[in-house]
Design an enzyme around this catalytic site. Structure first.
Site, PDB file in Angstrom:
ATOM      1  CE  LYS A   9      -0.970  -1.886  -3.488  1.00 49.31           C
ATOM      2  NZ  LYS A   9      -2.182  -1.638  -2.645  1.00 49.31           N
ATOM      3  CE1 TYR A  49       0.717  -1.759   1.855  1.00 44.43           C
ATOM      4  CE2 TYR A  49       1.064  -4.006   1.087  1.00 44.43           C
ATOM      5  CZ  TYR A  49       0.716  -2.684   0.836  1.00 44.43           C
ATOM      6  OH  TYR A  49       0.351  -2.298  -0.441  1.00 44.43           O
ATOM      7  CG  ASN A 112      -5.357  -0.400  -4.143  1.00 42.94           C
ATOM      8  OD1 ASN A 112      -4.290  -0.994  -4.285  1.00 42.94           O
ATOM      9  ND2 ASN A 112      -5.690   0.206  -3.025  1.00 42.94           N
ATOM     10  CG  HIS A 115       2.757   0.957  -1.901  1.00 50.27           C
ATOM     11  ND1 HIS A 115       2.092   1.192  -0.718  1.00 50.27           N
ATOM     12  CD2 HIS A 115       3.999   1.454  -1.741  1.00 50.27           C
ATOM     13  CE1 HIS A 115       2.929   1.805   0.127  1.00 50.27           C
ATOM     14  NE2 HIS A 115       4.094   1.968  -0.477  1.00 50.27           N
ATOM     15  CD  GLU A 126       6.836   2.538   1.321  1.00 48.31           C
ATOM     16  OE1 GLU A 126       6.728   3.074   0.197  1.00 48.31           O
ATOM     17  OE2 GLU A 126       5.924   2.590   2.186  1.00 48.31           O
TER      18      GLU A 126
HETATM   19  O1  CDP Z   1      -2.351   2.268  -0.563  1.00 52.54           O
HETATM   20  P1  CDP Z   1      -2.721   3.477   0.253  1.00 52.54           P
HETATM   21  O2  CDP Z   1      -1.561   4.086   0.976  1.00 52.54           O
HETATM   22  O3  CDP Z   1      -3.492   4.473  -0.559  1.00 52.54           O
HETATM   23  O4  CDP Z   1      -3.765   2.976   1.349  1.00 52.54           O
HETATM   24  P2  CDP Z   1      -3.552   2.434   2.853  1.00 52.54           P
HETATM   25  O5  CDP Z   1      -4.661   2.968   3.680  1.00 52.54           O
HETATM   26  O6  CDP Z   1      -2.151   2.680   3.314  1.00 52.54           O
HETATM   27  O7  CDP Z   1      -3.785   0.862   2.712  1.00 52.54           O
HETATM   28  C1  CDP Z   1      -2.805   0.046   2.141  1.00 52.54           C
HETATM   29  C2  CDP Z   1      -3.473  -0.961   1.241  1.00 52.54           C
HETATM   30  O8  CDP Z   1      -4.252  -1.842   2.019  1.00 52.54           O
HETATM   31  C3  CDP Z   1      -4.451  -0.372   0.235  1.00 52.54           C
HETATM   32  O9  CDP Z   1      -3.823   0.119  -0.920  1.00 52.54           O
HETATM   33  C4  CDP Z   1      -5.329  -1.579  -0.073  1.00 52.54           C
HETATM   34  O10 CDP Z   1      -4.671  -2.446  -1.006  1.00 52.54           O
HETATM   35  C5  CDP Z   1      -5.379  -2.280   1.283  1.00 52.54           C
HETATM   36  N1  CDP Z   1      -6.610  -1.987   2.061  1.00 52.54           N
HETATM   37  C6  CDP Z   1      -7.635  -2.904   2.080  1.00 52.54           C
HETATM   38  O11 CDP Z   1      -7.534  -3.958   1.462  1.00 52.54           O
HETATM   39  N2  CDP Z   1      -8.792  -2.652   2.799  1.00 52.54           N
HETATM   40  C7  CDP Z   1      -8.916  -1.509   3.500  1.00 52.54           C
HETATM   41  N3  CDP Z   1     -10.033  -1.286   4.195  1.00 52.54           N
HETATM   42  C8  CDP Z   1      -7.875  -0.578   3.492  1.00 52.54           C
HETATM   43  C9  CDP Z   1      -6.720  -0.831   2.756  1.00 52.54           C
HETATM   44 MG    MG Z   2      -0.481   3.642   2.656  1.00 54.13          MG
END
Ligand code: CDP
Ligand code: MG
Length: 136
Positions: A9, A49, A112, A115, A126
């Site tokens: 990212k 997303y 974080n 992805h 993707e």
């Molecule tokens: O990236 P990952 O699949 O682990 O997590 P996700 O639940 O699919 O969420 C996608 C991305 O959204 C996360 O990696 C974070 O960058 C963001 N996010 C956020 O900003 N705040 C949250 N409460 C949850 C997710």
């Molecule tokens: Mg995810």
């Protein structure tokens, strides 16, 4: 052998962690099959997303992911999808274990670093999104 989609990212690029992330994946035994650096358009971000559309963090997430160049990659290896997710670590910085990419380098919930596709369907979707039809 399985293919997965992994993306550094904008914060990972800004913090110069691209090499470290690639090093970890290579060290694990995975093979880099394709990579491209691009600035994600809002349209591509919303497609990528789509599962989070309408959630409270969606706007912040889309703005963040478009805020600078990313490095999108296809990695190949045995059980690459599930094992890459384990190497990435939990989304919640309080739950991301040391030894994982997020556990070692990330402390924020949106920024974080990486992805990673979370299923074979997501990986295929993707990869198609970033390597077949995406335009920078
Ligand atoms: O990236 P990952 O699949 O682990 O997590 P996700 O639940 O699919 O969420 C996608 C991305 O959204 C996360 O990696 C974070 O960058 C963001 N996010 C956020 O900003 N705040 C949250 N409460 C949850 C997710
Ligand atoms: Mg995810």
């Amino acid at each position: 052998m399985e293919r997965t989609f992994l993306m550094v990212k904008p914060d990972g690029v800004r913090r110069k962690l691209v090499g470290e992330i690639i090093r970890r994946m290579e060290q694990k035994g995975f093979t880099l099959e394709a990579a491209r650096m691009l600035v994600i358009s809002r349209e591509l971000a919303e497609k990528h997303y789509i599962e989070h559309w309408g959630k409270p963090f969606f706007e912040e997430l889309v703005n963040f992911i478009c805020s600078g160049p990313v490095v999108a990659m296809i990695w190949k290896g045995h059980d690459a999808i599930a094992l890459t997710r384990r190497m990435v670590g939990h989304r919640d910085p309080h739950q991301a274990l040391p030894g994982t990419i997020r556990g070692d380098y990330a402390a924020l919930k949106t920024e974080n670093l990486v992805h990673a596709a979370d299923s074979p369907e997501a990986a295929a979707r993707e990869i198609a999104l970033f390597f077949n039809e995406a335009s920078p």
